[in-house]
Write an enzyme that holds these catalytic residues in place. Structure first.
Site, PDB file in Angstrom:
ATOM      1  N   LYS A 119      -9.741  12.966   8.528  1.00  0.00           N
ATOM      2  CA  LYS A 119      -9.225  12.560   9.826  1.00  0.00           C
ATOM      3  C   LYS A 119      -9.170  13.757  10.776  1.00  0.00           C
ATOM      4  O   LYS A 119      -9.108  14.903  10.334  1.00  0.00           O
ATOM      5  CB  LYS A 119      -7.811  11.979   9.666  1.00  0.00           C
ATOM      6  CG  LYS A 119      -7.744  10.679   8.881  1.00  0.00           C
ATOM      7  CD  LYS A 119      -6.310  10.220   8.746  1.00  0.00           C
ATOM      8  CE  LYS A 119      -6.220   8.905   7.977  1.00  0.00           C
ATOM      9  NZ  LYS A 119      -6.758   7.772   8.739  1.00  0.00           N
TER      10      LYS A 119
ATOM     11  N   ASP B 227     -12.038   7.276   3.966  1.00  0.00           N
ATOM     12  CA  ASP B 227     -10.826   7.014   4.748  1.00  0.00           C
ATOM     13  C   ASP B 227     -10.475   5.530   4.772  1.00  0.00           C
ATOM     14  O   ASP B 227      -9.464   5.144   5.330  1.00  0.00           O
ATOM     15  CB  ASP B 227     -10.999   7.542   6.178  1.00  0.00           C
ATOM     16  CG  ASP B 227      -9.673   7.585   6.931  1.00  0.00           C
ATOM     17  OD1 ASP B 227      -8.619   7.655   6.273  1.00  0.00           O
ATOM     18  OD2 ASP B 227      -9.699   7.545   8.178  1.00  0.00           O
TER      19      ASP B 227
ATOM     20  N   ASP C 199      -2.341  10.416   3.747  1.00  0.00           N
ATOM     21  CA  ASP C 199      -3.753  10.059   3.879  1.00  0.00           C
ATOM     22  C   ASP C 199      -4.475  11.075   4.758  1.00  0.00           C
ATOM     23  O   ASP C 199      -4.387  11.017   5.988  1.00  0.00           O
ATOM     24  CB  ASP C 199      -3.887   8.656   4.479  1.00  0.00           C
ATOM     25  CG  ASP C 199      -5.337   8.226   4.627  1.00  0.00           C
ATOM     26  OD1 ASP C 199      -6.205   8.844   3.970  1.00  0.00           O
ATOM     27  OD2 ASP C 199      -5.595   7.274   5.384  1.00  0.00           O
TER      28      ASP C 199
ATOM     29  N   LYS D  27       0.856  -1.193   0.000  1.00  0.00           N
ATOM     30  CA  LYS D  27       0.000   0.000   0.000  1.00  0.00           C
ATOM     31  C   LYS D  27       0.887   1.236   0.000  1.00  0.00           C
ATOM     32  O   LYS D  27       1.703   1.428   0.888  1.00  0.00           O
ATOM     33  CB  LYS D  27      -0.904  -0.006   1.237  1.00  0.00           C
ATOM     34  CG  LYS D  27      -1.732   1.265   1.419  1.00  0.00           C
ATOM     35  CD  LYS D  27      -2.483   1.246   2.743  1.00  0.00           C
ATOM     36  CE  LYS D  27      -3.144   2.588   3.043  1.00  0.00           C
ATOM     37  NZ  LYS D  27      -3.800   2.613   4.376  1.00  0.00           N
TER      38      LYS D  27
ATOM     39  N   ARG E 208      -7.702  -0.321   1.124  1.00  0.00           N
ATOM     40  CA  ARG E 208      -8.250  -1.538   0.525  1.00  0.00           C
ATOM     41  C   ARG E 208      -8.674  -1.314  -0.922  1.00  0.00           C
ATOM     42  O   ARG E 208      -8.712  -2.254  -1.714  1.00  0.00           O
ATOM     43  CB  ARG E 208      -9.411  -2.053   1.372  1.00  0.00           C
ATOM     44  CG  ARG E 208     -10.606  -1.137   1.448  1.00  0.00           C
ATOM     45  CD  ARG E 208     -11.493  -1.393   2.648  1.00  0.00           C
ATOM     46  NE  ARG E 208     -10.868  -0.940   3.881  1.00  0.00           N
ATOM     47  CZ  ARG E 208     -11.396  -1.097   5.095  1.00  0.00           C
ATOM     48  NH1 ARG E 208     -12.568  -1.712   5.246  1.00  0.00           N
ATOM     49  NH2 ARG E 208     -10.776  -0.650   6.158  1.00  0.00           N
TER      50      ARG E 208
ATOM     51  N   ASP F  59       1.606   6.233   5.841  1.00  0.00           N
ATOM     52  CA  ASP F  59       0.609   5.332   5.274  1.00  0.00           C
ATOM     53  C   ASP F  59       1.120   4.611   4.027  1.00  0.00           C
ATOM     54  O   ASP F  59       0.397   3.805   3.449  1.00  0.00           O
ATOM     55  CB  ASP F  59      -0.681   6.098   4.951  1.00  0.00           C
ATOM     56  CG  ASP F  59      -1.922   5.236   5.132  1.00  0.00           C
ATOM     57  OD1 ASP F  59      -1.845   4.245   5.872  1.00  0.00           O
ATOM     58  OD2 ASP F  59      -2.961   5.556   4.532  1.00  0.00           O
TER      59      ASP F  59
ATOM     60  N   GLU G 140      -9.429   3.861   2.263  1.00  0.00           N
ATOM     61  CA  GLU G 140      -8.936   3.914   0.885  1.00  0.00           C
ATOM     62  C   GLU G 140      -7.877   2.870   0.583  1.00  0.00           C
ATOM     63  O   GLU G 140      -7.676   2.486  -0.583  1.00  0.00           O
ATOM     64  CB  GLU G 140      -8.376   5.305   0.583  1.00  0.00           C
ATOM     65  CG  GLU G 140      -6.935   5.571   0.979  1.00  0.00           C
ATOM     66  CD  GLU G 140      -6.674   5.441   2.482  1.00  0.00           C
ATOM     67  OE1 GLU G 140      -5.555   5.059   2.855  1.00  0.00           O
ATOM     68  OE2 GLU G 140      -7.576   5.721   3.285  1.00  0.00           O
TER      69      GLU G 140
END
Length: 490
Positions: A263, A333, A256, A251, A337, A274, A335
């Site tokens: 967030k 959020d 993010d 990933k 996956r 991230d 994202e």
């Protein structure tokens, strides 16, 4: 950090010139007639170095020794854990001296796992991030020389530890970089630099190529950012091309914000981490370049920012993934996956023996396992056992979590084939169940490293995990495939 291993006992170590000498003294130490051994014997007999692991004693210019500073550290039974705690304590005492050249000697011949623990602990304790500092401080230890009487028996293990340290430090470097110094384009450049090594190749796909592939889930995340997405394909070919590879999927969300499901502001700066899954893939390939195992490995990195602009994906939007499955995005959020599911579909073309995805995926995994073990989700017992065993050998620990089908119930929706979130309860598991839908054509495992990829607080920084686990797993596969080839030839 530069490291080397030499075959010698304490008599030779006493005459070795260095800024600092660290001697690891295990229970049952039997002194020789050399001055260093006699010095240690006198100190332990007097009780000035307690036998408790991690206890240390510092000496300055001791008589008969060349080293200016000597630190004796008790390592108990010499286990990996005791070695690690002793090294951390000893280097803490040496920090103010800033030794550039460190010599490490073992009072008793170390085991292979103990040597590895020491090498990795020294690397971790002396690493410092400098890339974006105007006046970076020099690294505490630049060169470490290890002396052990059984050095030749440990050479293979030492080379492995050295390669893992290289990979871990590269992963730390990229995960620690601020998002404006680690864009998707920057990650692609780093991958291309790695591909200059033997057996390496790199292909980078941009927005047009990704659109042509139909990666609608990946593109949905990227549409809120002005930075163009990058889909990075790294290949290491160490075996015949006909041999099916292991595929690692990282990933690569370089920042993010949460998107429209934004967030909270406190600690949002940590969302530069991230892309730690992507950084770990880069680290593994750096280690492979050194080790050159007879194995084929593919690394896939789906990299973008998750930001907010007028084009950003909205809660309730439905997108079509590369697999053809439609996804209702209930939370922008969630994202990670979305980028991973398209990368998993892309992995099918390699007909892999196994696929492992690595992601800072869920806060729920942090609640479940804290920062000690990464979450392991896997539908194959054989693959799960292999990854768990690799983590134990590398002391880069993971723990297998459930994947019962009941956990996928919350992903059902009236408006698409699947929703991207399934509620708060069991959130790490429902996230894994989402990914599992896109990983049905190969043995698959998911490592949720949200709790292990970085440390917060005063020690804030990337850990480089799970590079050690992954390298150990790949080397074990190399050994298994070599054994299978030998059996087939008989």
């Amino acid at each position: 950090m530069n490291v080397e291993l030499k075959a010698a006992g304490l008599a030779a170590v006493a005459q070795h010139e260095c800024d600092a000498l660290l001697v690891l003294v295990a229970d049952g130490f039997k002194p020789g007639k050399d001055k260093l051994s006699q010095c240690i014997a006198g100190i332990t007999k007097a009780g000035d170095l307690p036998a408790k692991p991690g206890k240390t004693l510092s000496l300055y210019r001791p008589q008969g020794l060349v080293a200016r500073r000597v630190v004796l550290a008790a390592v108990g039974d010499g286990s990996s854990q005791h070695m690690r705690s002793a090294v951390v304590a000893a280097l803490g005492g040496l920090k103010s001296a800033s030794p550039q050249q460190l010599t490490v000697a073992f009072g008793l011949p170390p085991s292979a796992s103990a040597l590895r623990a020491v090498v990795q602990a020294i690397s971790d304790a002396t690493y410092s991030y400098t890339t974006t500092k105007s006046k970076p401080e020099p690294r505490t230890v630049h060169t470490a020389c290890f002396f052990a009487e059984n050095a030749e028996d440990l050479r293979t293990e030492f080379d492995r530890a050295r390669a893992i340290v290289t990979g871990v430090e590269l992963a730390k470097e990229w995960a620690n970089r601020p998002a404006n110094h680690a864009t998707p384009t920057d990650l692609a450049k780093a991958a291309k630099a790695l591909a200059k090594g033997p057996g390496m190749q790199c292909e980078v796909l941009g927005p047009k190529e990704v659109a042509k592939l139909g990666m609608g889930a990946f593109m949905a995340v990227a549409q809120g950012s002005d930075q163009p997405l990058r889909f990075i394909v790294l290949k290491y070919t160490g075996a015949p091309k006909a041999q099916a590879p292991v595929v690692l999927v990282g990933k690569g969300i370089t920042f993010d914000s949460g998107g429209i499901s934004i967030k909270p502001a406190p600690e949002m700066d940590e969302m530069k981490y991230d892309m730690s899954g992507a950084a770990s893939v880069l680290g593994v390939f750096a280690a492979l370049a050194q080790l050159q195992p007879r194995l084929n490995v593919v690394g896939l990195i789906a990299s973008t920012e998750n930001l907010i602009n007028g084009s950003a994906v909205k809660p309730g939007d439905v997108v079509t993934s590369m697999s053809g499955q439609t996804i209702e995005i209930l939370n922008t959020d969630a994202e990670g996956r979305l980028v991973l599911c398209d990368a998993l579909t892309y992995a099918e073309r390699f007909k892999p023996t196994a696929v492992v995805d690595i992601a800072t995926l869920t806060g729920a995994c942090v609640i479940a396992l804290g920062n000690v073990r990464s979450g392991l989700f896997c539908g194959s017992d054989a693959l799960a056992d292999a990854l768990h065993a690799a983590g134990e050998r590398a002391q880069d620990l993971c723990w297998r979590m459930p994947l019962d089908d009941d956990y996928a119930e919350g992903l059902k929706t009236h408006y698409a084939d699947v929703a991207n979130v399934g509620g708060r309860a069991g959130g790490a598991i429902s996230a894994a169940k989402f990914l599992q839908r896109f990983a049905t054509k190969f043995p698959w495992a998911h490592l949720d490293i949200a709790g292990t990829a970085w440390r917060g607080g005063a020690a804030k920084g990337a850990t480089g995990r799970p590079v050690g686990l992954l390298v150990e797993y790949l080397l074990a596969q190399t050994a298994a495939q070599s054994a299978a080839t030998v059996r087939a030839a008989k």
